[in-house]
Design a protein around this motif. Structure first.
Motif, PDB file in Angstrom:
ATOM      1  N   GLU A  42     -32.892 -37.176  52.018  1.00 28.37           N
ATOM      2  CA  GLU A  42     -34.237 -37.434  52.531  1.00 28.37           C
ATOM      3  C   GLU A  42     -34.549 -36.536  53.725  1.00 28.37           C
ATOM      4  O   GLU A  42     -35.669 -36.026  53.869  1.00 28.37           O
ATOM      5  N   GLU A  43     -33.544 -36.320  54.560  1.00 30.56           N
ATOM      6  CA  GLU A  43     -33.763 -35.509  55.759  1.00 30.56           C
ATOM      7  C   GLU A  43     -33.901 -34.032  55.404  1.00 30.56           C
ATOM      8  O   GLU A  43     -34.749 -33.337  55.963  1.00 30.56           O
ATOM      9  N   ILE A  44     -33.074 -33.558  54.480  1.00 32.26           N
ATOM     10  CA  ILE A  44     -33.193 -32.160  54.062  1.00 32.26           C
ATOM     11  C   ILE A  44     -34.566 -31.897  53.459  1.00 32.26           C
ATOM     12  O   ILE A  44     -35.135 -30.804  53.617  1.00 32.26           O
ATOM     13  N   ALA A  45     -35.126 -32.889  52.777  1.00 34.07           N
ATOM     14  CA  ALA A  45     -36.436 -32.725  52.138  1.00 34.07           C
ATOM     15  C   ALA A  45     -37.531 -32.402  53.142  1.00 34.07           C
ATOM     16  O   ALA A  45     -38.556 -31.785  52.792  1.00 34.07           O
ATOM     17  N   THR A  46     -37.328 -32.763  54.412  1.00 37.83           N
ATOM     18  CA  THR A  46     -38.338 -32.493  55.443  1.00 37.83           C
ATOM     19  C   THR A  46     -38.135 -31.139  56.114  1.00 37.83           C
ATOM     20  O   THR A  46     -38.992 -30.710  56.891  1.00 37.83           O
ATOM     21  N   MET A  47     -37.025 -30.457  55.809  1.00 42.01           N
ATOM     22  CA  MET A  47     -36.688 -29.187  56.465  1.00 42.01           C
ATOM     23  C   MET A  47     -37.237 -28.035  55.627  1.00 42.01           C
ATOM     24  O   MET A  47     -36.497 -27.303  54.964  1.00 42.01           O
ATOM     25  N   THR A  48     -38.527 -27.882  55.657  1.00 41.27           N
ATOM     26  CA  THR A  48     -39.224 -26.999  54.717  1.00 41.27           C
ATOM     27  C   THR A  48     -39.082 -25.512  55.026  1.00 41.27           C
ATOM     28  O   THR A  48     -39.549 -24.679  54.254  1.00 41.27           O
ATOM     29  N   GLU A  49     -38.439 -25.155  56.137  1.00 39.83           N
ATOM     30  CA  GLU A  49     -38.200 -23.747  56.449  1.00 39.83           C
ATOM     31  C   GLU A  49     -36.898 -23.227  55.843  1.00 39.83           C
ATOM     32  O   GLU A  49     -36.608 -22.027  55.930  1.00 39.83           O
ATOM     33  N   LEU A  50     -36.130 -24.103  55.214  1.00 40.83           N
ATOM     34  CA  LEU A  50     -34.826 -23.715  54.682  1.00 40.83           C
ATOM     35  C   LEU A  50     -34.951 -22.628  53.625  1.00 40.83           C
ATOM     36  O   LEU A  50     -35.740 -22.735  52.682  1.00 40.83           O
ATOM     37  N   LYS A  51     -34.120 -21.582  53.792  1.00 36.93           N
ATOM     38  CA  LYS A  51     -34.008 -20.519  52.789  1.00 36.93           C
ATOM     39  C   LYS A  51     -32.653 -20.554  52.085  1.00 36.93           C
ATOM     40  O   LYS A  51     -32.526 -20.058  50.969  1.00 36.93           O
ATOM     41  N   ARG A  52     -31.680 -21.132  52.753  1.00 34.79           N
ATOM     42  CA  ARG A  52     -30.346 -21.266  52.164  1.00 34.79           C
ATOM     43  C   ARG A  52     -29.785 -22.613  52.549  1.00 34.79           C
ATOM     44  O   ARG A  52     -29.780 -22.984  53.728  1.00 34.79           O
ATOM     45  N   VAL A  53     -29.314 -23.368  51.555  1.00 36.10           N
ATOM     46  CA  VAL A  53     -28.702 -24.657  51.825  1.00 36.10           C
ATOM     47  C   VAL A  53     -27.592 -24.890  50.819  1.00 36.10           C
ATOM     48  O   VAL A  53     -27.686 -24.478  49.657  1.00 36.10           O
ATOM     49  N   SER A  54     -26.531 -25.537  51.279  1.00 35.11           N
ATOM     50  CA  SER A  54     -25.405 -25.877  50.415  1.00 35.11           C
ATOM     51  C   SER A  54     -24.992 -27.311  50.717  1.00 35.11           C
ATOM     52  O   SER A  54     -24.734 -27.654  51.881  1.00 35.11           O
ATOM     53  N   VAL A  55     -24.949 -28.143  49.652  1.00 38.35           N
ATOM     54  CA  VAL A  55     -24.613 -29.552  49.803  1.00 38.35           C
ATOM     55  C   VAL A  55     -23.457 -29.872  48.862  1.00 38.35           C
ATOM     56  O   VAL A  55     -23.482 -29.503  47.681  1.00 38.35           O
ATOM     57  N   THR A  56     -22.443 -30.569  49.375  1.00 39.02           N
ATOM     58  CA  THR A  56     -21.283 -30.927  48.558  1.00 39.02           C
ATOM     59  C   THR A  56     -21.100 -32.441  48.529  1.00 39.02           C
ATOM     60  O   THR A  56     -21.781 -33.196  49.238  1.00 39.02           O
ATOM     61  N   LYS A  57     -20.168 -32.888  47.674  1.00 39.01           N
ATOM     62  CA  LYS A  57     -19.810 -34.296  47.522  1.00 39.01           C
ATOM     63  C   LYS A  57     -20.992 -35.146  47.074  1.00 39.01           C
ATOM     64  O   LYS A  57     -21.171 -36.286  47.519  1.00 39.01           O
ATOM     65  N   LEU A  58     -21.795 -34.586  46.175  1.00 31.96           N
ATOM     66  CA  LEU A  58     -22.939 -35.305  45.614  1.00 31.96           C
ATOM     67  C   LEU A  58     -22.473 -36.250  44.516  1.00 31.96           C
ATOM     68  O   LEU A  58     -21.548 -35.941  43.761  1.00 31.96           O
ATOM     69  N   ARG A  59     -23.130 -37.410  44.385  1.00 34.25           N
ATOM     70  CA  ARG A  59     -22.813 -38.379  43.345  1.00 34.25           C
ATOM     71  C   ARG A  59     -23.953 -38.448  42.344  1.00 34.25           C
ATOM     72  O   ARG A  59     -25.078 -38.053  42.627  1.00 34.25           O
ATOM     73  N   VAL A  60     -23.663 -38.984  41.169  1.00 30.53           N
ATOM     74  CA  VAL A  60     -24.670 -39.025  40.111  1.00 30.53           C
ATOM     75  C   VAL A  60     -25.879 -39.839  40.546  1.00 30.53           C
ATOM     76  O   VAL A  60     -27.019 -39.529  40.175  1.00 30.53           O
ATOM     77  N   GLU A  61     -25.657 -40.870  41.354  1.00 34.15           N
ATOM     78  CA  GLU A  61     -26.796 -41.682  41.807  1.00 34.15           C
ATOM     79  C   GLU A  61     -27.667 -40.940  42.822  1.00 34.15           C
ATOM     80  O   GLU A  61     -28.764 -41.404  43.161  1.00 34.15           O
ATOM     81  N   ASP A  62     -27.203 -39.826  43.328  1.00 35.23           N
ATOM     82  CA  ASP A  62     -28.009 -39.022  44.254  1.00 35.23           C
ATOM     83  C   ASP A  62     -28.990 -38.111  43.536  1.00 35.23           C
ATOM     84  O   ASP A  62     -29.878 -37.536  44.176  1.00 35.23           O
ATOM     85  N   CYS A  63     -28.825 -37.913  42.221  1.00 40.19           N
ATOM     86  CA  CYS A  63     -29.453 -36.775  41.553  1.00 40.19           C
ATOM     87  C   CYS A  63     -30.968 -36.856  41.463  1.00 40.19           C
ATOM     88  O   CYS A  63     -31.642 -35.826  41.530  1.00 40.19           O
ATOM     89  N   VAL A  64     -31.531 -38.056  41.306  1.00 38.78           N
ATOM     90  CA  VAL A  64     -32.995 -38.164  41.264  1.00 38.78           C
ATOM     91  C   VAL A  64     -33.572 -37.727  42.604  1.00 38.78           C
ATOM     92  O   VAL A  64     -34.502 -36.907  42.676  1.00 38.78           O
ATOM     93  N   LEU A  65     -33.035 -38.254  43.688  1.00 37.98           N
ATOM     94  CA  LEU A  65     -33.503 -37.871  45.019  1.00 37.98           C
ATOM     95  C   LEU A  65     -33.202 -36.403  45.303  1.00 37.98           C
ATOM     96  O   LEU A  65     -34.012 -35.703  45.929  1.00 37.98           O
ATOM     97  N   LEU A  66     -32.045 -35.926  44.840  1.00 45.77           N
ATOM     98  CA  LEU A  66     -31.686 -34.519  45.035  1.00 45.77           C
ATOM     99  C   LEU A  66     -32.736 -33.598  44.426  1.00 45.77           C
ATOM    100  O   LEU A  66     -33.173 -32.631  45.060  1.00 45.77           O
TER     101      LEU A  66
END
Length: 944
Positions: A696-720
């Protein structure tokens, strides 16, 4: 450069006078006087900067202007720092009174200093009027140097390399013949000698890269010696290259070996091998004496090539070796004209009205390729219809070009190239003098350093990073920087400066007190050093020598604890620092002295042993770049959320192993509230965990040009998927599922339109069909994805795709590159595709493919069908492939890969790598044994 110094201080004076800084009336008037006088000088300073070398009196005046501008800048920085300290940490009930008293005291101090500056400015202003009339320059107007817009003409940057080929065919053929023909019994030396700028290195590089030479010699290495070489470092570099070229692990204790052991290691490695080694830029007989004893002469037909400017060095090197000296001559008039026209006009001809002028300029270059390229870089920015500009440049060339001292002549031409740079490029180019000779310059790093120094000016519609990238492109296109390595999208990743240019900007930096390196021996103790680059060592006794006015401190190759201690002592006394790079220092704890650097914008602690950041990091409220790559930090303090100006936050390290484990990339635990860092453009690598709300917080960081996220779970995928859709500026995206979990990306319908690099790790529920819409995609990376459908079906129509990697990414039996597809693909990597039996490359597919790596595909029956048609293939590598696959390629199927320059197969056996070339004979029969087991890590192997 005085023009640049004035521009910097004006940028600080204006907000001081116009914004929320209450100054006493007298102080404000004094500051306004200084500002007005500096503004009146700006139009003239561009001319004065270029003319100062030829007018000693003018040079003194320019130095006075530069010094007063720098001192004014220091006064402002001191004032703003005092305001911060007096405004911090005071209880509310007496804060106002305390601040007003302390501020008044501070303003009296600044008033006294500015009064001194005003007095000096009055004298300097008289000189300004005198010189302005002498040069007939109007009092107001724009800078004559002009702002040349940074144009992205990446193709032009390659003209230097193309142009250097002029006149090279005959000498290249001559030297290749010496290397591979005739008596091959003993070691012979080929010395290429000639003055600086003739293209010795270019010629030898073309010989070194020649396919005949590469196939004739088993071992190859290119070692740059340079004038200030260190024997131990040269020997270590030789060892690394020899072992890396054979895909063998570098001995783990190479960094601690003494000179004797280093020499023995090289000699043992080369014994009974046919090798060709290049030693580039040898300046002394002593340098050759330090080298030659490590080279075995055991009747294998080995060769050594060296380049030097000195004939006595060349002659000395061939004594006892029955070698050859090739004296390189200047280009002929015809060859010079071809090179000149290619570089200046990007064609084979010159406009008729400019022929006489160009012939005059070219005559003065004396057939020296470096001189021709340098002056052409200046002329290429001139309009062809403005003949007066061309005449002025012709008349401005030093008369010394007609003399015998041609080294000085080249320097004058290169100085002319420097002086013709627009104001905004001069400090950027001179800043590169902080790098050691022959050092590779990482473009992402230098861009952030330039921005933090204030060299990069905002332009409407472009970010500072984009403007800085334009600056770099311009320096490359002017041949002031040489591209050494490119990214998948064709942009330059690493570059270097020619040694002649490096010498010039070092000299300029020294004269103008712009940048100082610890290798210099003629620094006056009273000199106020503004930027310092520590090369290798800094003694405690030297700390005071560099003063306390540093705004930039960088370290290169600092490897001892004493130097680390001295650097931290210097940091403690330099509270005005804006850029601090402590890469590789022996640090286990975060240095508390850094917390006092309230002007700090750039902080790099890469590859240190730091494990934790203090919460008081929040004090560095101006920080824009925080590089913690290669440290052991896995959590960040809540104080990091106070750094609202952060643009880049890089926190990760790799776990090394022979084969990369699932959790090889370790980032930092998601921090609640990180979404407040609204200006972040790069965020790597953040680890999601249940209940973190990080997506949710990354979604507000609209200036991002490069991002890497690890340890994601299947229940995260809709929000991801919803989060990714919000990041419209994203260019690079890395996603990795938690081990044993699944990435389900089907909910993403509107991916970022400018996405260029996509890294997906973990099992995919199905192929993400939205990838097919990524028209800008350059690189795609599937690791542990276990796709059931042929991914090539979905990727084949992407117009800009250059790089594909499938690592446990596909469980099917067949991959097909269809006819006419993948028109830009250059690199493919397959690893552990356990069910794969057949790869087909149809006619017209992947026509530009240069490199193919196949690893642990145990059921694969043969190389891809159709590989023999790929005429641009340069490298083919196999890792841990079964003998049933390899042996035919070393025998009756060799014809399929005979056109490929480098073909290797490597096995992991008992924890060590064993590397063999495929050249049409059975590897075991040729080598006789598999090799000596030595552990090689994943990072050392670096196979992609």
């Amino acid at each position: 450069m005085a023009e640049c110094a004035v521009a910097f201080v004006l940028d600080k004076l204006t907000p001081l006078l116009e914004h929320n800084v209450n100054l006493m009336k007298d102080v404000k008037q004094e500051v306004e006087f200084v500002r007005d006088e500096l503004e009146r000088m700006t139009a003239f300073l561009s001319v004065a900067d270029a003319a100062e070398d030829s007018d000693p009196e003018l040079k003194v005046w320019v130095k006075q202007v530069r010094d007063v501008a720098c001192e004014t800048e220091d006064i402002i920085d001191d004032f703003m720092l005092q305001l911060h300290y007096t405004n911090a940490g005071c209880p509310a009930f007496f804060h106002k009174l305390f601040f007003s008293i302390t501020n008044l005291r501070t303003q009296y101090e600044i008033a006294s200093k500015i009064k001194t500056i005003k007095s000096r400015m009055t004298y300097i202003a008289e000189g300004h009027r005198r010189y302005r009339y002498k040069f007939n320059i109007p009092n107001h107007g724009s800078s004559l140097s002009g702002g040349i817009e940074a144009i992205d003409r990446r193709g032009d940057a390659l003209l230097l390399e193309e142009g250097e080929l002029v006149g090279i065919d005959h000498p290249k053929k001559h030297i290749v013949t010496w290397l591979v023909e005739g008596d091959l019994s003993g070691l012979k030396v080929v010395a290429v000698v000639g003055m600086g700028g003739l293209g010795k290195t270019t010629l030898v590089k073309k010989v070194f890269d020649d396919s005949v030479v590469n196939k004739h010699f088993k071992n190859h290495a290119w070692i740059t010696v340079s004038q200030s070489f260190k024997v131990e470092e040269l020997l270590k570099d030789t060892i690394r290259q020899l072992f890396d070229q054979m895909k063998l692990p570098v001995p783990q204790d190479v960094t601690t070996m003494n000179s004797t052991r280093l020499k023995a290691t090289i000699k043992d490695f080369l014994r009974h091998r046919r090798y060709v080694l290049v030693f580039d830029d040898v300046w002394s007989i002593q340098a050759w004496e330090a080298i030659k004893h490590v080279l075995p002469n055991d009747d294998q037909g080995s060769r050594v090539i060296l380049t030097t400017r000195l004939m006595d060095v060349a002659s000395s090197c061939i004594v006892g070796n029955d070698g050859y000296v090739y004296e390189l001559n200047p280009l002929s008039k015809e060859e010079s004209w071809i090179l000149f026209c290619h570089k200046t006009f990007q064609r084979n001809s010159c406009p008729k009205h400019l022929i006489d002028i160009c012939e005059n300029i070219l005559r003065r270059c004396g057939g020296l390729p470096l001189a021709i390229v340098a002056i052409s870089g200046v002329l290429s920015t001139k309009r062809e219809n403005n003949i007066d500009d061309w005449k002025m440049l012709s008349y401005g060339l030093s008369s010394e070009l007609e003399g015998n001292d041609q080294l000085e002549s080249i320097r004058n031409i290169l100085l002319l190239s420097f002086n013709c740079l627009p104001c905004y490029l001069k400090p950027c180019f001179m800043y590169l003098s902080n790098y050691p000779e022959d050092h590779l310059i990482e473009h992402n790093t230098i861009i952030r350093q330039w921005i933090s120094e204030g060299f990069v000016k905002q332009k409407q519609g472009r970010t500072l990073e984009e403007v800085a990238q334009g600056y770099l492109n311009e320096l490359v296109n002017k041949s002031l920087l040489r591209p050494m390595k490119t990214n998948d999208d064709g942009s330059v990743k690493l570059s270097c400066i020619h040694d002649m240019y490096h010498e010039i900007i070092l000299s300029k930096s020294r004269d103008q007190n712009f940048m100082t390196t610890t290798t210099e021996t003629n620094i006056m103790r009273s000199k106020r050093v503004r930027r310092l680059s520590v090369h290798g060592m800094l003694r405690n006794s030297e700390v005071k020598r560099y003063g306390a006015r540093l705004c930039s401190l960088l370290s290169f190759g600092v490897g001892d604890l004493q130097s680390t201690s001295s650097i931290l002592q210097l940091v403690k006394s330099s509270r005005m620092l804006r850029v601090l790079d402590l890469t590789g220092l022996h640090l286990e704890k975060f240095p508390e002295v850094i917390l006092e650097l309230l002007h700090l914008r750039y902080l790099c602690l890469r590859n240190t042993g730091i494990k934790k950041l203090p919460g008081s990091i929040k004090k560095l409220h101006k920080l824009e770049m925080l590089d913690l790559k290669g440290t052991y930090i896995t959590e960040l303090p809540i104080g990091i959320l106070k750094l609202l100006n952060l643009r880049q936050l890089l926190v990760y390290h790799h776990a090394l192993d022979s084969y990369t484990p699932y959790n090889y990339l370790l980032g930092f635990k998601a921090l609640k509230g990180i979404g407040c860092l609204k200006y972040l453009e790069k965020l790597c690598v953040i680890e999601a965990y249940p209940g973190s709300e990080v997506l949710e917080e990354i979604a507000t960081m609209t200036e991002l040009k490069r991002v890497s996220v690890t340890k994601l779970r299947v229940e995260d995928c809709v929000l991801l998927c919803s989060t990714i859709e919000n990041l419209g500026k994203l260019c690079s995206l890395g996603l990795r599922a938690a081990e044993g979990d699944v990435l389900d990306l089907q909910y993403l319908t509107s991916p970022p339109p400018f996405l260029q690099r996509l890294y997906l790790g973990g099992q995919l529920a199905n192929f993400p069909h939205w990838i097919q819409s990524l028209r800008s995609l350059v690189k795609v990376y599937f690791r542990w994805s276990r796709l059931t459908d042929d991914p090539l079906e979905y990727l084949q129509d992407l117009p800009n795709l250059v790089h594909i990697e499938l690592i446990e990414g596909y469980i099917g039996e067949k991959l097909r590159f269809k006819a006419g597809k993948f028109q830009k693909l250059k690199l493919i990597g397959f690893d552990k595709l356990e069910a794969l039996e057949l790869v087909i490359i149809e006619d017209g597919a992947t026509p530009l493919l240069e490199k193919l790596i196949i690893q642990r595909c145990n059921l694969l029956k043969s190389v891809p069908l159709g590989i023999e048609r790929l005429i641009n293939m340069k490298v083919l590598e196999f890792f841990d492939m079964p003998n049933e696959f390899i042996l035919p390629l070393s025998g009756n199927e060799y014809w399929k890969i005979a056109h490929i320059l480098e073909v290797h197969h490597t096995y992991l056996r008992n924890g060590c790598w064993e590397v063999y070339p495929l050249d049409g004979t059975l590897a075991r029969e040729k080598s006789g044994k598999l090799g000596t087991p030595i552990v090689k890590t994943q990072e050392q192997r670096n196979w992609l």
